[in-house]
Design an enzyme around this catalytic site. Structure first.
Site, mmCIF file in Angstrom:
data_model
loop_
_atom_site.group_PDB
_atom_site.id
_atom_site.type_symbol
_atom_site.label_atom_id
_atom_site.label_comp_id
_atom_site.label_asym_id
_atom_site.label_seq_id
_atom_site.Cartn_x
_atom_site.Cartn_y
_atom_site.Cartn_z
ATOM 1 N N ARG A 59 1.461 -12.423 -1.343
ATOM 2 C CA ARG A 59 0.170 -12.587 -0.678
ATOM 3 C C ARG A 59 -0.729 -13.582 -1.390
ATOM 4 O O ARG A 59 -0.653 -13.750 -2.604
ATOM 5 C CB ARG A 59 -0.575 -11.247 -0.673
ATOM 6 C CG ARG A 59 0.040 -10.169 0.170
ATOM 7 C CD ARG A 59 -0.482 -10.234 1.585
ATOM 8 N NE ARG A 59 0.116 -9.224 2.433
ATOM 9 C CZ ARG A 59 -0.292 -8.965 3.680
ATOM 10 N NH1 ARG A 59 -1.302 -9.627 4.188
ATOM 11 N NH2 ARG A 59 0.300 -8.061 4.399
ATOM 12 N N LYS B 182 -8.337 -2.179 1.790
ATOM 13 C CA LYS B 182 -8.142 -1.299 2.927
ATOM 14 C C LYS B 182 -8.879 0.039 2.736
ATOM 15 O O LYS B 182 -9.205 0.707 3.720
ATOM 16 C CB LYS B 182 -6.651 -1.092 3.201
ATOM 17 C CG LYS B 182 -5.999 -2.302 3.908
ATOM 18 C CD LYS B 182 -6.723 -2.636 5.213
ATOM 19 C CE LYS B 182 -5.905 -3.401 6.243
ATOM 20 N NZ LYS B 182 -5.598 -4.793 5.950
ATOM 21 N N SER C 259 0.558 -5.075 10.486
ATOM 22 C CA SER C 259 0.865 -5.982 9.390
ATOM 23 C C SER C 259 2.042 -6.909 9.736
ATOM 24 O O SER C 259 3.072 -6.442 10.229
ATOM 25 C CB SER C 259 1.214 -5.135 8.162
ATOM 26 O OG SER C 259 1.317 -5.957 7.053
ATOM 27 N N ASP D 279 -8.894 -10.418 9.364
ATOM 28 C CA ASP D 279 -8.313 -9.063 9.305
ATOM 29 C C ASP D 279 -9.226 -7.894 9.690
ATOM 30 O O ASP D 279 -8.742 -6.905 10.197
ATOM 31 C CB ASP D 279 -7.769 -8.825 7.892
ATOM 32 C CG ASP D 279 -6.766 -7.682 7.800
ATOM 33 O OD1 ASP D 279 -5.750 -7.743 8.513
ATOM 34 O OD2 ASP D 279 -6.992 -6.744 7.029
ATOM 35 N N HIS E 117 -9.183 -3.646 13.334
ATOM 36 C CA HIS E 117 -8.178 -4.305 12.492
ATOM 37 C C HIS E 117 -7.699 -5.531 13.256
ATOM 38 O O HIS E 117 -6.666 -5.520 13.920
ATOM 39 C CB HIS E 117 -7.008 -3.353 12.201
ATOM 40 C CG HIS E 117 -6.025 -3.902 11.222
ATOM 41 N ND1 HIS E 117 -4.683 -3.614 11.258
ATOM 42 C CD2 HIS E 117 -6.188 -4.722 10.153
ATOM 43 C CE1 HIS E 117 -4.061 -4.226 10.259
ATOM 44 N NE2 HIS E 117 -4.953 -4.916 9.579
ATOM 45 N N LYS F 180 -1.969 -11.951 12.728
ATOM 46 C CA LYS F 180 -3.433 -12.020 12.775
ATOM 47 C C LYS F 180 -3.953 -13.192 11.945
ATOM 48 O O LYS F 180 -4.747 -14.005 12.420
ATOM 49 C CB LYS F 180 -4.074 -10.718 12.246
ATOM 50 C CG LYS F 180 -3.843 -9.511 13.127
ATOM 51 C CD LYS F 180 -4.541 -8.268 12.587
ATOM 52 C CE LYS F 180 -4.062 -7.847 11.217
ATOM 53 N NZ LYS F 180 -2.644 -7.471 11.166
ATOM 54 N N THR F 181 -3.495 -13.270 10.700
ATOM 55 C CA THR F 181 -3.986 -14.324 9.815
ATOM 56 C C THR F 181 -3.456 -15.693 10.264
ATOM 57 O O THR F 181 -4.220 -16.659 10.389
ATOM 58 C CB THR F 181 -3.573 -14.041 8.361
ATOM 59 O OG1 THR F 181 -4.119 -12.776 7.974
ATOM 60 C CG2 THR F 181 -4.101 -15.105 7.410
ATOM 61 N N ARG G 213 0.818 -1.198 0.000
ATOM 62 C CA ARG G 213 0.000 0.000 0.000
ATOM 63 C C ARG G 213 0.857 1.256 0.000
ATOM 64 O O ARG G 213 2.024 1.227 0.366
ATOM 65 C CB ARG G 213 -0.944 0.010 1.204
ATOM 66 C CG ARG G 213 -2.171 -0.888 1.001
ATOM 67 C CD ARG G 213 -3.082 -0.914 2.221
ATOM 68 N NE ARG G 213 -2.428 -1.554 3.347
ATOM 69 C CZ ARG G 213 -1.895 -0.917 4.364
ATOM 70 N NH1 ARG G 213 -1.973 0.408 4.438
ATOM 71 N NH2 ARG G 213 -1.317 -1.581 5.344
HETATM 72 N N1 LIG Z 1 5.803 -16.872 16.355
HETATM 73 C C1 LIG Z 1 5.111 -16.481 15.300
HETATM 74 N N2 LIG Z 1 3.813 -16.078 15.431
HETATM 75 C C2 LIG Z 1 3.109 -15.635 14.366
HETATM 76 N N3 LIG Z 1 3.591 -15.563 13.120
HETATM 77 C C3 LIG Z 1 4.870 -15.969 12.911
HETATM 78 C C4 LIG Z 1 5.672 -16.426 13.984
HETATM 79 N N4 LIG Z 1 6.886 -16.733 13.482
HETATM 80 C C5 LIG Z 1 6.842 -16.493 12.171
HETATM 81 N N5 LIG Z 1 5.628 -16.019 11.782
HETATM 82 C C6 LIG Z 1 5.273 -15.580 10.413
HETATM 83 O O1 LIG Z 1 4.896 -14.208 10.475
HETATM 84 C C7 LIG Z 1 3.913 -13.915 9.505
HETATM 85 C C8 LIG Z 1 2.658 -13.334 10.152
HETATM 86 O O2 LIG Z 1 1.870 -12.791 9.100
HETATM 87 P P1 LIG Z 1 0.293 -12.673 9.052
HETATM 88 O O3 LIG Z 1 -0.153 -12.934 7.665
HETATM 89 O O4 LIG Z 1 -0.352 -13.505 10.109
HETATM 90 O O5 LIG Z 1 0.189 -11.120 9.359
HETATM 91 P P2 LIG Z 1 -1.097 -10.265 9.663
HETATM 92 O O6 LIG Z 1 -1.029 -9.818 11.092
HETATM 93 O O7 LIG Z 1 -2.291 -11.004 9.241
HETATM 94 O O8 LIG Z 1 -0.812 -8.973 8.752
HETATM 95 P P3 LIG Z 1 -1.711 -8.195 7.641
HETATM 96 O O9 LIG Z 1 -2.625 -7.274 8.384
HETATM 97 O O10 LIG Z 1 -0.695 -7.470 6.848
HETATM 98 O O11 LIG Z 1 -2.435 -9.213 6.840
HETATM 99 C C9 LIG Z 1 3.606 -15.215 8.781
HETATM 100 O O12 LIG Z 1 4.369 -15.251 7.616
HETATM 101 C C10 LIG Z 1 4.076 -16.277 9.805
HETATM 102 O O13 LIG Z 1 4.461 -17.470 9.181
HETATM 103 O O1 LIG Z 2 -3.554 -4.066 3.433
HETATM 104 C C1 LIG Z 2 -2.620 -4.751 3.075
HETATM 105 O O2 LIG Z 2 -1.947 -4.585 2.054
HETATM 106 C C2 LIG Z 2 -2.237 -5.916 3.904
HETATM 107 C C3 LIG Z 2 -2.780 -5.822 5.234
HETATM 108 O O3 LIG Z 2 -3.665 -6.551 5.609
HETATM 109 C C4 LIG Z 2 -2.236 -4.776 6.112
HETATM 110 O O4 LIG Z 2 -1.251 -4.126 5.747
HETATM 111 O O5 LIG Z 2 -2.796 -4.602 7.209
HETATM 112 CA CA LIG Z 3 -3.537 -10.859 7.324
HETATM 113 MN MN LIG Z 4 -4.384 -6.147 7.616
#
Ligand SMILES: Nc1ncnc2c1ncn2[C@@H]1O[C@H](COP(=O)(O)OP(=O)(O)OP(=O)(O)O)[C@@H](O)[C@H]1O
Ligand SMILES: O=C([O-])CC(=O)C(=O)O
Ligand SMILES: [Ca+2]
Ligand SMILES: [Mn+2]
Length: 659
Positions: A443, A322, A359, A378, A341, A363-364, A177
């Site tokens: 992604r 977003k 990010s 998310d 979020h 979360k995911t 973004r």
């Molecule tokens: N201890 C841990 N706990 C959680 N995630 C981990 C850990 N170690 C490594 N990771 C890695 O960190 C990343 C966490 O990314 P995730 O997609 O869950 O982010 P998100 O919070 O959903 O962000 P976004 O809002 O950008 O989608 C994954 O690639 C996961 O494999």
């Molecule tokens: O919006 C995006 O590109 C990915 C995401 O979930 C974040 O950054 O929170």
């Molecule tokens: Ca996510």
């Molecule tokens: Mn997000």
């Protein structure tokens, strides 16, 4: 040794003999005995291949905007509505739109024309004075994933089918973004309602400039042979559902939104009517830097009064997701609903957990849990009735994705899933998830039902646990701490994480990021508004706050290591089961966090970060450094009152680091 990989000996059958003579032995060669096909030409044969879609269920009664209209009339009105969406604001009326693929020769593929003169009383009848009104704009309306695959592969460079069936795509020059290019229209209403100024994500633009960019986007889209239109929903709470229309130029964008928004049923689509919000995605086309307020070639513009968003100069699909989330951050609090979020899942006993975090904090990854129902990964709403997912899909990071660590996400990457900016083997089309050649922000966007234990509809009761995730690359925050309400609010408003930017560039120092409400880039009102709502809801429903560090242990980035995902999962399990609530706790210095002395399946020594650092002095210095960064960041909030009385505000101010 078996050579066929099945553990069974290879069976060798003699190959069947090829027979070239027919049974009568007349010397003539017939290749089958079936009747001939009912087609004279290859085109006719192709036309037999495609059966027309079954008509959708007729509706009884007057159930919606278009209910009780004959099919033809309903479809014509749909097209009329799309034509109105695409209308130039200076030339008065919408373009001639026609449904179907311009490349399809068959007349069947092109249905129903709607244009300015067609039964549209409001539209001014103007004489044709520009070339754009002489042509048709073909509309590819809510295409299926299969149709979108074909469009992408035929027309969009960088589109490929991977070995698991996902559609690999490229988002172009932007692979993330562009928050600095976000603009929000300031008018009399938004000037008072929204959060502006230092720290705010809402960078002002005026109505006129918005219209300049809108016209630029609409003219660009109308200059194309075809546009994609998605009519979909946001929010699984039926009372607070929002109808969104996305007009875009790429099959990639259409499939992305098909996956990420809630997909309407055929009946819902027939009664869709006028959207509550429209996105014009002209991402391949830049904005004009001579335009006021434009500081780069990219602009994502939000106009709340017009209920429209314009995207110029970025094809990164996350901008649409977003952008809509920002809109929800405005609309929902007006209805006393808190937008979040966060990820969200639910145990078999109905215990709901929220996962907040910036990010990349998990979360995911952590809301996708094989032992629990996934409500969403998310974006959520918390109303008086419980939680609801805003979206219909998930958007997982896939850098270094592995089958054994994240099996559910791995298996979701199949036919229908959009895979952005990944690298794959040219021949086998196996994805190499470790490869960062295009970007680290690779992604996967897939419909939520691709996760086997998704909770459909994506709603649940009030949360029991509120988990704040921070990926602390300084390595000084404990893997888990139990928070009181004031601490939860302090950390929610701070919204801390420290990722290591550009790992390959040799950057050794983690940089702290503070993003209010764990999503300052998307909030519209002042952070204290959301914080007050969260405090009130947590108190009312007795939810417990937790701070979980998914980042470094045993030292900062460079000397320590990221906490094993398996350990973080055990910690999360102990929160869900309630066992962690009854553990023995001790208090840490500086941050004053309550940390448990043991958790099943987690080595006890890692629970207290100090134990894992060889250099105790370095630990203390790093801890104080981070504490200082928190203090500095919170200064902006010290003059704000949170909630109804000043009690909570005082407690929150006292809940930060103390040294
Ligand atoms: N201890 C841990 N706990 C959680 N995630 C981990 C850990 N170690 C490594 N990771 C890695 O960190 C990343 C966490 O990314 P995730 O997609 O869950 O982010 P998100 O919070 O959903 O962000 P976004 O809002 O950008 O989608 C994954 O690639 C996961 O494999
Ligand atoms: O919006 C995006 O590109 C990915 C995401 O979930 C974040 O950054 O929170
Ligand atoms: Ca996510
Ligand atoms: Mn997000």
């Amino acid at each position: 040794m078996a050579a066929n990989g099945t553990g069974l000996p290879m069976a060798r059958k003699p190959l069947a003999k090829i027979v070239t003579e027919d049974k009568q032995g007349n010397g003539m060669c017939h290749d089958d005995s079936a009747k001939g096909i009912k087609a004279q030409t290859i085109d006719e044969l192709h036309s037999l291949q495609k059966k027309r879609s079954a008509p959708t269920t007729p509706l009884e009664g007057n159930q919606g905007a278009f209910a009780s209209l004959p099919d033809d009339e309903r479809r014509r009105q749909q097209l009329q509505s799309i034509s109105a969406s695409l209308a130039s604001l200076t030339r008065g009326a919408g373009p001639k739109v026609v449904r179907g693929d311009p490349a399809a020769k068959s007349s069947q593929a092109v249905e129903h024309v709607a244009h300015r003169h067609h039964h549209h009383v409001e539209a001014p009848t103007i004489s044709v004075s520009d070339d754009s009104s002489l042509k048709f704009t073909h509309v590819l309306y809510n295409l299926s994933p299969a149709e979108l695959y074909e469009q992408a592969i035929k027309y969009e460079k960088g589109s490929f089918i991977t070995s698991s069936g996902a559609l690999a795509t490229l988002s172009g020059a932007k692979t993330g973004r562009s928050p600095r290019d976000k603009r929000v229209v300031m008018d009399d209403t938004t000037q008072n309602e929204l959060w502006w100024g230092r720290g705010s994500p809402n960078i002002e633009m005026d109505e006129h400039t918005f219209l300049v960019n809108r016209e630029r986007a609409v003219d660009y889209l109308n200059s194309l042979d075809k546009v994609f239109v998605n009519d979909q929903f946001l929010n699984w709470d039926p009372q607070n559902r929002i109808k969104v229309r996305i007009v875009s130029a790429r099959a990639y964008h259409s499939l992305f939104m098909h996956n990420m928004c809630i997909r309407p049923t055929d009946e819902e689509l027939e009664n869709f009517g006028t959207p509550d919000f429209t996105i014009y995605n002209a991402g391949q086309f830049p904005c004009n830097r001579y335009t006021h307020y434009m500081t780069s070639s990219t602009s994502t513009d939000l106009n709340l009064a017009r209920k429209e968003m314009v995207i110029l100069g970025t094809q990164y699909a996350g901008e649409m997701k977003k952008g809509l989330f920002s809109v929800m951050h405005y609309l929902m609090p007006k209805r006393q609903i808190l937008s979040l979020h966060s990820g969200c899942n639910m145990g078999i006993d109905g215990d709901v957990a929220l996962f907040f975090g910036l990010s990349g904090t998990g979360k995911t990854t952590l809301s996708t849990d094989h032992n629990r129902y996934l409500i969403g990964d998310d974006e959520h709403c918390w109303s008086d009735y419980g939680v609801s997912n805003i979206e219909g899909g998930c958007y997982a990071k896939c850098i270094d994705l592995s089958r054994e660590k994240e099996p559910d996400i791995w298996n979701a990457i199949k036919f229908g899933t959009v895979l952005e900016n990944v690298v794959f083997d040219e021949h086998t089309r196996e994805v190499e998830y470790g490869d960062k050649s295009v970007t680290e922000n690779t992604r996967a966007a897939y419909p939520i039902e691709y996760i086997p234990n998704a909770k459909l509809p994506c709603i649940g009761p009030h949360p029991k646990n509120v988990i704040l995730l921070a990926c602390d690359a300084f390595g000084v925050l404990p893997p888990v701490s139990k928070l009181n309400l004031a601490q939860t609010m302090y950390h929610f408003i701070s919204g801390y994480t420290a990722l290591v930017a550009g790992t390959e560039d040799g950057i050794k120092e983690p940089t702290a990021t503070f993003s209010a409400c764990f999503g300052a880039a998307f909030i519209m009102l002042h952070p204290t508004k959301y914080a007050a709502m969260l405090a009130e809801k947590m108190q009312k429903h007795g939810a417990t706050g937790w701070l979980v560090n998914t980042g470094w242990s045993g030292g900062s980035y460079g000397s320590g290591n990221r906490i094993k995902l398996a350990y973080t999962r055990r910690i999360i399990d102990a929160i869900h089961s309630g066992s962690l609530l009854n553990a023995t706790y001790e208090k840490t210095d500086v941050f004053g966090l309550e940390i448990p002395t043991e958790i099943e399946g987690v080595p006890s020594e890692i629970l207290r970060p100090e134990n894992t650092w060889g250099d105790k002095k370095a630990y203390k210095n790093t801890l104080l450094k981070l504490g200082g960064l928190f203090k500095n960041n919170f200064e902006t909030f010290t003059n704000y009152k949170i909630g109804k009385d000043t009690m909570l505000t005082q407690e929150i101010l006292a809940a930060g680091p103390n040294f």
